[in-house]
Design a protein around this motif. Structure first.
Motif, PDB file in Angstrom:
ATOM      1  N   LEU A   1       0.867  -1.167   0.000  1.00  0.00           N
ATOM      2  CA  LEU A   1       0.000   0.000   0.000  1.00  0.00           C
ATOM      3  C   LEU A   1       0.910   1.225   0.000  1.00  0.00           C
ATOM      4  CD1 LEU A   1      -2.818   1.320   0.260  1.00  0.00           C
ATOM      5  CD2 LEU A   1      -2.497   1.223   2.748  1.00  0.00           C
TER       6      LEU A   1
ATOM      7  N   ILE B   1       5.330   2.681  -9.569  1.00  0.00           N
ATOM      8  CA  ILE B   1       4.817   3.973  -9.122  1.00  0.00           C
ATOM      9  C   ILE B   1       5.943   5.004  -9.135  1.00  0.00           C
ATOM     10  CG2 ILE B   1       5.160   3.456  -6.672  1.00  0.00           C
ATOM     11  CD1 ILE B   1       2.554   5.086  -6.126  1.00  0.00           C
TER      12      ILE B   1
ATOM     13  N   HIS C   1       5.258  10.936   1.051  1.00  0.00           N
ATOM     14  CA  HIS C   1       4.893   9.578   0.653  1.00  0.00           C
ATOM     15  C   HIS C   1       5.398   8.555   1.671  1.00  0.00           C
ATOM     16  CE1 HIS C   1       8.907  10.293  -1.058  1.00  0.00           C
ATOM     17  NE2 HIS C   1       9.119   9.001  -0.816  1.00  0.00           N
TER      18      HIS C   1
ATOM     19  N   ASP D   1       3.587  -3.880 -10.867  1.00  0.00           N
ATOM     20  CA  ASP D   1       3.166  -2.476 -10.851  1.00  0.00           C
ATOM     21  C   ASP D   1       4.356  -1.567 -10.540  1.00  0.00           C
ATOM     22  OD1 ASP D   1       0.550  -3.293 -11.299  1.00  0.00           O
ATOM     23  OD2 ASP D   1      -0.061  -3.078  -9.195  1.00  0.00           O
TER      24      ASP D   1
ATOM     25  N   LYS E   1      -3.445  10.486  -1.315  1.00  0.00           N
ATOM     26  CA  LYS E   1      -3.975   9.358  -2.087  1.00  0.00           C
ATOM     27  C   LYS E   1      -3.266   8.059  -1.714  1.00  0.00           C
ATOM     28  CE  LYS E   1      -4.876   7.906  -6.801  1.00  0.00           C
ATOM     29  NZ  LYS E   1      -4.659   8.179  -8.218  1.00  0.00           N
ATOM     30  N   GLN E   2      -4.050   6.987  -1.538  1.00  0.00           N
ATOM     31  CA  GLN E   2      -3.497   5.662  -1.271  1.00  0.00           C
ATOM     32  C   GLN E   2      -3.834   4.734  -2.423  1.00  0.00           C
ATOM     33  OE1 GLN E   2      -4.689   4.229   2.616  1.00  0.00           O
ATOM     34  NE2 GLN E   2      -3.282   5.621   3.640  1.00  0.00           N
ATOM     35  N   GLU E   3      -2.866   3.875  -2.750  1.00  0.00           N
ATOM     36  CA  GLU E   3      -3.018   2.968  -3.880  1.00  0.00           C
ATOM     37  C   GLU E   3      -2.348   1.641  -3.543  1.00  0.00           C
ATOM     38  OE1 GLU E   3      -4.841   2.533  -7.319  1.00  0.00           O
ATOM     39  OE2 GLU E   3      -4.465   4.612  -6.774  1.00  0.00           O
ATOM     40  N   THR E   4      -3.022   0.524  -3.825  1.00  0.00           N
ATOM     41  CA  THR E   4      -2.434  -0.794  -3.626  1.00  0.00           C
ATOM     42  C   THR E   4      -1.724  -1.218  -4.903  1.00  0.00           C
ATOM     43  OG1 THR E   4      -4.155  -1.408  -2.045  1.00  0.00           O
ATOM     44  CG2 THR E   4      -2.922  -3.209  -3.055  1.00  0.00           C
ATOM     45  N   LEU E   5      -0.463  -1.643  -4.759  1.00  0.00           N
ATOM     46  CA  LEU E   5       0.325  -2.110  -5.887  1.00  0.00           C
ATOM     47  C   LEU E   5       0.675  -3.569  -5.691  1.00  0.00           C
ATOM     48  CD1 LEU E   5       0.832   1.075  -5.864  1.00  0.00           C
ATOM     49  CD2 LEU E   5       2.875   0.516  -7.152  1.00  0.00           C
TER      50      LEU E   5
ATOM     51  N   TRP F   1       4.893   3.858   2.351  1.00  0.00           N
ATOM     52  CA  TRP F   1       4.321   2.599   1.906  1.00  0.00           C
ATOM     53  C   TRP F   1       4.392   1.597   3.047  1.00  0.00           C
ATOM     54  CZ3 TRP F   1       7.960  -1.164   2.399  1.00  0.00           C
ATOM     55  CH2 TRP F   1       9.312  -0.782   2.282  1.00  0.00           C
TER      56      TRP F   1
ATOM     57  N   GLN G   1       1.171   5.455  -0.159  1.00  0.00           N
ATOM     58  CA  GLN G   1       0.476   6.724   0.029  1.00  0.00           C
ATOM     59  C   GLN G   1       1.353   7.819  -0.565  1.00  0.00           C
ATOM     60  OE1 GLN G   1      -1.103   7.652   3.916  1.00  0.00           O
ATOM     61  NE2 GLN G   1      -0.883   9.852   3.551  1.00  0.00           N
TER      62      GLN G   1
END
Length: 182
Positions: free
Chosen positions: A99, A115, A123, A113, A105-109, A125, A101
């Motif tokens: 995960l 980023i 940021h 993937d 914004k948070q996004e699961t990779l 993770w 951040q």
């Protein structure tokens, strides 16, 4: 399908790294290989004392233009919310799930993937899977290698004041706590 996605993402990351290196940089005079499980100069710098976090390509190899690290996670942890003053970061998830951040914004990779984390943007993770592996690039290299050596050589966990001084000395600022799974 996963293999194709991984190869595509890796190609993009390598193209970005190659472009960064060509911009007025003196690079190493000969090629080298850093084998799996090894660090560029034989010095391992585990993150939080356990998870391998090794330099694969040093800023010394690229005239400070780029550094590449490999992180192997065996615990579900991650860094404090922080920012880099002068460095962009690119993370590629090789194995597992994380995960990230970036700002709010948070996004699961997942494996394959990639980023991009621009400088000056807070940021962090955290690893979500039992095991994980990241390859990440810092451009320019900055003082990240020295940061990990400093942190690895500490005999005990630093106070928040000490942590802030260490981050500042290496071109970073702690903004908040790490992400938590609880």
């Amino acid at each position: 399908m996963q293999r194709r996605k991984f190869l595509t993402n890796s190609s993009v990351v390598l193209a970005l790294a190659s472009t960064a290196l060509r911009a007025n940089a003196k690079s190493a005079s000969k090629s080298f290989i850093v084998k799996a499980g090894e660090a560029r100069f034989g010095i391992h710098t585990p993150f939080m004392g356990v998870n391998p976090n090794d330099v694969k390509i040093s800023g010394k190899d690229t005239d400070g233009q780029l550094a590449v690290f490999e992180y192997i996670g065996t615990q579900k942890v991650g860094p404090s919310l922080h920012l880099h003053f002068d460095q962009d970061e690119i993370f590629n998830v090789v194995e597992g799930e994380y995960l990230f951040q970036v700002g709010e914004k948070q996004e699961t990779l997942r494996a394959g993937d990639t980023i991009f984390l621009p400088r000056q943007i807070p940021h962090t993770w955290i690893q979500l899977s039992d095991r994980g592996k990241l390859t990440y690039f810092l451009q320019p290299a900055g003082k990240m290698e020295e940061f990990f050596l400093t942190m690895n050589n500490l005999k005990e966990r630093p106070t928040m004041v000490e942590m802030n001084k260490i981050h500042a000395a290496h071109g970073m600022k702690v903004i908040g706590p790490p992400l938590s799974l609880k």
